[in-house]
Design a protein around this motif. Structure first.
Motif, PDB file in Angstrom:
ATOM      1  N   VAL A   1      27.247  18.724   9.907  1.00  0.00           N
ATOM      2  CA  VAL A   1      26.859  20.083  10.266  1.00  0.00           C
ATOM      3  C   VAL A   1      27.195  20.344  11.729  1.00  0.00           C
ATOM      4  N   GLY A   2      27.785  21.518  12.000  1.00  0.00           N
ATOM      5  CA  GLY A   2      28.022  21.957  13.375  1.00  0.00           C
ATOM      6  C   GLY A   2      26.940  22.943  13.786  1.00  0.00           C
ATOM      7  N   TYR A   3      26.593  22.940  15.064  1.00  0.00           N
ATOM      8  CA  TYR A   3      25.490  23.770  15.571  1.00  0.00           C
ATOM      9  C   TYR A   3      25.954  24.657  16.728  1.00  0.00           C
ATOM     10  N   ARG A   4      25.320  25.815  16.826  1.00  0.00           N
ATOM     11  CA  ARG A   4      25.475  26.704  17.985  1.00  0.00           C
ATOM     12  C   ARG A   4      24.086  27.060  18.477  1.00  0.00           C
TER      13      ARG A   4
ATOM     14  N   ARG B   1      10.254  17.530  15.593  1.00  0.00           N
ATOM     15  CA  ARG B   1      10.820  17.974  14.331  1.00  0.00           C
ATOM     16  C   ARG B   1      12.257  17.457  14.245  1.00  0.00           C
ATOM     17  N   LEU B   2      12.613  16.883  13.114  1.00  0.00           N
ATOM     18  CA  LEU B   2      13.940  16.288  12.920  1.00  0.00           C
ATOM     19  C   LEU B   2      14.645  17.068  11.811  1.00  0.00           C
ATOM     20  N   PHE B   3      15.655  17.834  12.203  1.00  0.00           N
ATOM     21  CA  PHE B   3      16.379  18.701  11.267  1.00  0.00           C
ATOM     22  C   PHE B   3      17.669  18.017  10.790  1.00  0.00           C
ATOM     23  N   ALA B   4      17.978  18.175   9.512  1.00  0.00           N
ATOM     24  CA  ALA B   4      19.258  17.713   8.982  1.00  0.00           C
ATOM     25  C   ALA B   4      19.692  18.645   7.860  1.00  0.00           C
ATOM     26  N   GLY B   5      21.004  18.881   7.794  1.00  0.00           N
ATOM     27  CA  GLY B   5      21.476  19.935   6.904  1.00  0.00           C
ATOM     28  C   GLY B   5      22.494  19.525   5.869  1.00  0.00           C
ATOM     29  N   HIS B   6      22.643  18.256   5.592  1.00  0.00           N
ATOM     30  CA  HIS B   6      23.686  17.916   4.631  1.00  0.00           C
ATOM     31  C   HIS B   6      23.210  16.965   3.541  1.00  0.00           C
TER      32      HIS B   6
ATOM     33  N   PRO C   1      42.928  26.882  10.906  1.00  0.00           N
ATOM     34  CA  PRO C   1      41.593  26.734  11.496  1.00  0.00           C
ATOM     35  C   PRO C   1      40.517  27.303  10.569  1.00  0.00           C
ATOM     36  N   ASP C   2      39.407  26.630  10.515  1.00  0.00           N
ATOM     37  CA  ASP C   2      38.299  26.987   9.640  1.00  0.00           C
ATOM     38  C   ASP C   2      37.655  28.285  10.141  1.00  0.00           C
ATOM     39  N   SER C   3      37.627  29.315   9.272  1.00  0.00           N
ATOM     40  CA  SER C   3      37.125  30.615   9.727  1.00  0.00           C
ATOM     41  C   SER C   3      35.631  30.558  10.041  1.00  0.00           C
ATOM     42  N   GLY C   4      34.886  29.752   9.277  1.00  0.00           N
ATOM     43  CA  GLY C   4      33.456  29.625   9.540  1.00  0.00           C
ATOM     44  C   GLY C   4      33.201  28.970  10.887  1.00  0.00           C
ATOM     45  N   LEU C   5      34.034  27.984  11.220  1.00  0.00           N
ATOM     46  CA  LEU C   5      33.877  27.299  12.508  1.00  0.00           C
ATOM     47  C   LEU C   5      34.254  28.239  13.654  1.00  0.00           C
ATOM     48  N   LEU C   6      35.353  28.985  13.482  1.00  0.00           N
ATOM     49  CA  LEU C   6      35.750  29.928  14.537  1.00  0.00           C
ATOM     50  C   LEU C   6      34.661  30.969  14.771  1.00  0.00           C
ATOM     51  N   ALA C   7      34.032  31.415  13.687  1.00  0.00           N
ATOM     52  CA  ALA C   7      32.946  32.401  13.834  1.00  0.00           C
ATOM     53  C   ALA C   7      31.760  31.773  14.560  1.00  0.00           C
TER      54      ALA C   7
ATOM     55  N   ARG D   1      19.964  24.029   4.512  1.00  0.00           N
ATOM     56  CA  ARG D   1      21.339  24.120   4.001  1.00  0.00           C
ATOM     57  C   ARG D   1      22.139  25.049   4.903  1.00  0.00           C
ATOM     58  N   PRO D   2      23.250  24.551   5.515  1.00  0.00           N
ATOM     59  CA  PRO D   2      24.096  25.453   6.290  1.00  0.00           C
ATOM     60  C   PRO D   2      24.684  26.516   5.361  1.00  0.00           C
TER      61      PRO D   2
END
Ligand SMILES: [Zn+2]
Ligand SMILES: [Zn+2]
Length: 276
Positions: A162-165, A95-100, A186-192, A137-138
């Motif tokens: 897209v960043g992943y965790r 499966r190949l995922f992409a979000g942008h 700093p980006d609050s979404g990224l910090l979260a 969609r992120p």
């Protein structure tokens, strides 16, 4: 069985361009491709030129089922796609995922446009594997396998990224490239996204000293990596997406400077393995 295994393996850590040179053999020249093993399951982040060697290894190991996540489709992150051996095996299901993409095209349309004349001689029709192209969609949450949870965030990058965790067995590794930070904001979404993670793989294309004239190119600095690790309680910073011209000596110096500031810092190199 390797149920509790949580392993990160680097197959390419160079940014923007695969850049083989006599002076960079220690850290390697292949562009982004990172493998994360959660137990027996294989997750792959980006298909840069490092995907060629990873694909060969997966075929040798008989791995037939895995998930791939693209940060985005700039050339350095997809150039290994047509050379990824498992895609030529009829027994493989990926499966190949992409979000942008969704506002402009689907992930499959991207692959069709990328693998087409005059840039490439054959189209994705040549693949024998069953490859499912999955758009999202992120900040979507993805659950590729039971027990593996993947959170996503939109990054600040031209054309999007897209960043992943990855959360598995109470631990987390984050893959955040390509991203341009805004100094002192700093980006609050990224910090979260990265909060409390064991490992952050981060776009460290530049140093703070180099950053000024490079604003707008969509990349960050290792010093910003240290700052966000400290702000979000991340244990290890993996310095990633090295400038094509960085030599081994340059990267050793960056590693020494980064470790003096943040002992958990390490510079990614082809072949590096980190266990969580
Ligand atoms: Zn890149
Ligand atoms: Zn990019």
């Amino acid at each position: 069985m390797s149920d509790g295994l949580f392993l990160v393996r680097f197959w390419g850590a160079r940014g923007s361009l695969p850049a083989p040179a006599a002076g960079n053999c220690e850290f390697g020249s292949d562009s982004p491709c990172v493998e994360i093993r959660c137990g027996d399951h294989v997750l792959i982040f980006d298909l840069g030129s490092g995907a060629q060697a990873l694909g060969t290894t997966l075929v040798q190991e008989g791995v037939k089922d895995f998930d791939i996540f693209l940060s985005h489709s700039h050339l350095d992150h997809v150039i290994g796609l047509p050379f990824f051996k498992p895609f030529y095996k009829a027994t493989v299901h990926a499966r190949l995922f992409a979000g942008h993409f969704l506002d402009d095209m689907t992930c499959f349309e991207m692959a069709e446009r990328f693998m087409a004349p005059p840039f490439f001689p054959v189209t994705p029709d040549i693949f024998h594997a069953k490859v499912e192209f999955r758009d999202f969609r992120p900040p979507a949450t993805l659950k590729p396998q039971p027990g593996i949870v993947i959170s996503t965030v939109r990054l600040n990058h031209p054309n999007g990224a897209v960043g992943y965790r990855v959360d598995y067995k109470g631990r987390a590794a984050c893959y955040v490239t390509d991203h341009e930070h805004i100094p002192d904001h700093p980006d609050s979404g990224l910090l979260a996204l990265i909060k409390g993670a064991e490992i952050l793989i981060y776009d460290c294309m530049y140093t703070d000293a180099e950053f000024g004239p490079c604003r707008g190119f969509g990349h960050s600095t290792w010093e910003e990596g240290v700052r966000i690790c400290e702000a979000a309680g991340v244990k290890r910073l993996v310095i990633f997406h090295h400038r094509p011209g960085r030599t081994d000596e340059d990267l050793r110096q960056i590693e020494a400077e980064a470790q003096a500031r943040f002992p958990g810092a390490i510079v990614a190199r082809t072949g590096l393995e980190l266990t969580l």
